[in-house]
Write a protein that holds these residues in place. Structure first.
Motif, PDB file in Angstrom:
ATOM      1  N   PHE A  95       0.791  -1.232   0.000  1.00  0.00           N
ATOM      2  CA  PHE A  95       0.000   0.000   0.000  1.00  0.00           C
ATOM      3  C   PHE A  95       0.823   1.282   0.000  1.00  0.00           C
ATOM      4  N   VAL A  96       2.126   1.198   0.277  1.00  0.00           N
ATOM      5  CA  VAL A  96       2.943   2.412   0.305  1.00  0.00           C
ATOM      6  C   VAL A  96       3.981   2.393  -0.817  1.00  0.00           C
ATOM      7  N   LEU A  97       4.860   1.405  -0.791  1.00  0.00           N
ATOM      8  CA  LEU A  97       5.933   1.358  -1.789  1.00  0.00           C
ATOM      9  C   LEU A  97       5.462   0.817  -3.126  1.00  0.00           C
ATOM     10  N   ARG A  98       4.542  -0.149  -3.089  1.00  0.00           N
ATOM     11  CA  ARG A  98       3.981  -0.776  -4.288  1.00  0.00           C
ATOM     12  C   ARG A  98       5.077  -1.331  -5.196  1.00  0.00           C
ATOM     13  N   LYS A  99       5.171  -0.881  -6.438  1.00  0.00           N
ATOM     14  CA  LYS A  99       6.137  -1.442  -7.386  1.00  0.00           C
ATOM     15  C   LYS A  99       7.574  -1.123  -7.002  1.00  0.00           C
ATOM     16  N   SER A 101       8.948  -1.604  -4.193  1.00  0.00           N
ATOM     17  CA  SER A 101       9.330  -2.350  -2.987  1.00  0.00           C
ATOM     18  C   SER A 101      10.302  -3.490  -3.261  1.00  0.00           C
ATOM     19  N   ALA A 102      10.670  -3.710  -4.516  1.00  0.00           N
ATOM     20  CA  ALA A 102      11.490  -4.881  -4.867  1.00  0.00           C
ATOM     21  C   ALA A 102      12.830  -4.876  -4.132  1.00  0.00           C
ATOM     22  N   PHE A 103      13.514  -3.732  -4.113  1.00  0.00           N
ATOM     23  CA  PHE A 103      14.822  -3.679  -3.467  1.00  0.00           C
ATOM     24  C   PHE A 103      14.705  -3.910  -1.967  1.00  0.00           C
ATOM     25  N   LEU A 104      13.728  -3.264  -1.322  1.00  0.00           N
ATOM     26  CA  LEU A 104      13.557  -3.418   0.123  1.00  0.00           C
ATOM     27  C   LEU A 104      13.171  -4.854   0.470  1.00  0.00           C
ATOM     28  N   ARG A 105      12.324  -5.482  -0.346  1.00  0.00           N
ATOM     29  CA  ARG A 105      11.950  -6.875  -0.101  1.00  0.00           C
ATOM     30  C   ARG A 105      13.177  -7.772  -0.129  1.00  0.00           C
ATOM     31  N   LEU A 182      -1.487  -9.596  -2.156  1.00  0.00           N
ATOM     32  CA  LEU A 182      -1.636  -9.346  -3.594  1.00  0.00           C
ATOM     33  C   LEU A 182      -2.869 -10.036  -4.171  1.00  0.00           C
ATOM     34  N   ASP A 183      -3.356 -11.082  -3.487  1.00  0.00           N
ATOM     35  CA  ASP A 183      -4.535 -11.803  -3.968  1.00  0.00           C
ATOM     36  C   ASP A 183      -5.836 -11.069  -3.679  1.00  0.00           C
TER      37      ASP A 183
END
Length: 294
Positions: A95-99, A101-105, A182-183
């Protein structure tokens, strides 16, 4: 493809290797351990059938009960932290970073791939005192405070173990819960926002109920894995000070392999297995009741 998977012989041929390995590596050891729990002794002095005496002995054993409570306490606190921090991170991703967020994940997930013993030794060095004092005590000294021997007390050791567990595993549960979030259909979220649900109200009344299945699975997985904690606590402080932070797995290991009491050690393993089973069934049953009421 339908002809292949519609043939029973083909299904048996494809599944047989996996089933055989599963039986040999999982079911046979469990059955062997269950059988040993009714005996007393070892390979040197022989085995003597004692029935359920080992189970009666366990519930009258102060060291066994202490280790049981250590395991349960650690599992409950570790599970709460893993799920709460993981869920908050998952909400941040969606809900905040959305797309973006890949690096933080990836960064938060990275500690999960590190060996648990290496992580335990790393945290042990962080809080070390003396000639090889760690950065935590250096920071305390910088602010005019004295050094603290965290691993000299039960509370300090357990606190460091919990922080270590949360740090190393919350990224895994964040990704697991992230896939569940995501579902949730975007239309449902948008409709809720149009109706005035935002922030905590949106999470509490819409997101949380819809993500309950993956949340329950995460809780079961987390509790069962932390209940069987062994190597991290052993490497951190050897179950010390004394045996005050020794979990049931460590007590089982010492009983079976150091004191060569294979029967009693197998009894402890059976108790641990039953505890995992009871918790899993209890969570499933409560979740089923809630879904039925809804």
């Amino acid at each position: 493809m339908k002809r292949v998977f519609g043939d029973r012989k083909t299904i048996i041929i494809l599944l047989a290797p996996t089933l055989i390995l599963y039986v040999l590596l999982k079911l046979v050891p469990v059955a062997w351990s269950l059988g040993l729990s009714f005996f007393e002794g070892n390979t040197l002095r022989g085995f003597e059938f004692v029935g359920i005496d080992n189970f009666a002995k366990f519930f009258q054993d102060p060291a066994g009960i202490q280790s049981l409570w250590v395991s349960i306490t650690f599992a409950v606190l570790a599970t709460v932290g893993q799920i709460v921090f993981g869920y908050l991170l998952a909400l941040l991703y969606v809900f905040v970073l959305r797309k973006g967020s890949a690096f933080l994940r990836t960064a938060v997930f990275f500690p999960m791939v590190l060996p648990t013993v290496a992580v335990a030794l790393l945290f042990k060095s962080f809080v070390a005192v003396g000639d090889n004092q760690g950065p935590v005590n250096d920071l305390l000294n910088f602010f005019g405070l004295g050094s603290v021997e965290f691993l000299a007390t039960t509370v300090g050791t357990m606190s460091i173990a919990l922080v270590m567990t949360w740090w190393s595993s919350m990224g895994f549960y964040a990704v697991l819960l992230y896939t569940g979030l995501l579902d949730i259909p975007d239309e449902v979220i948008e409709s809720a926002r149009i109706d005035g649900a935002n922030g905590l109200r949106l999470v509490r009344h819409i997101v949380l109920p819809l993500s309950l299945p993956i949340l329950i699975s995460s809780i079961i997985f987390s509790f069962n894995s932390t209940l069987k904690v062994f190597d991290s606590l052993l490497a951190l402080n050897g179950g010390g000070p004394g045996t005050t932070t020794a979990p049931l797995t460590l007590y089982m290991y010492r009983t079976a392999f150091e004191y060569t009491e294979y029967g009693y050690g197998s009894t402890i393993a059976v108790v641990l297995t039953l505890l995992c089973l009871v918790f899993t069934l209890a969570v499933f049953r409560s979740s089923t009741k809630k879904s039925t009421e809804v």
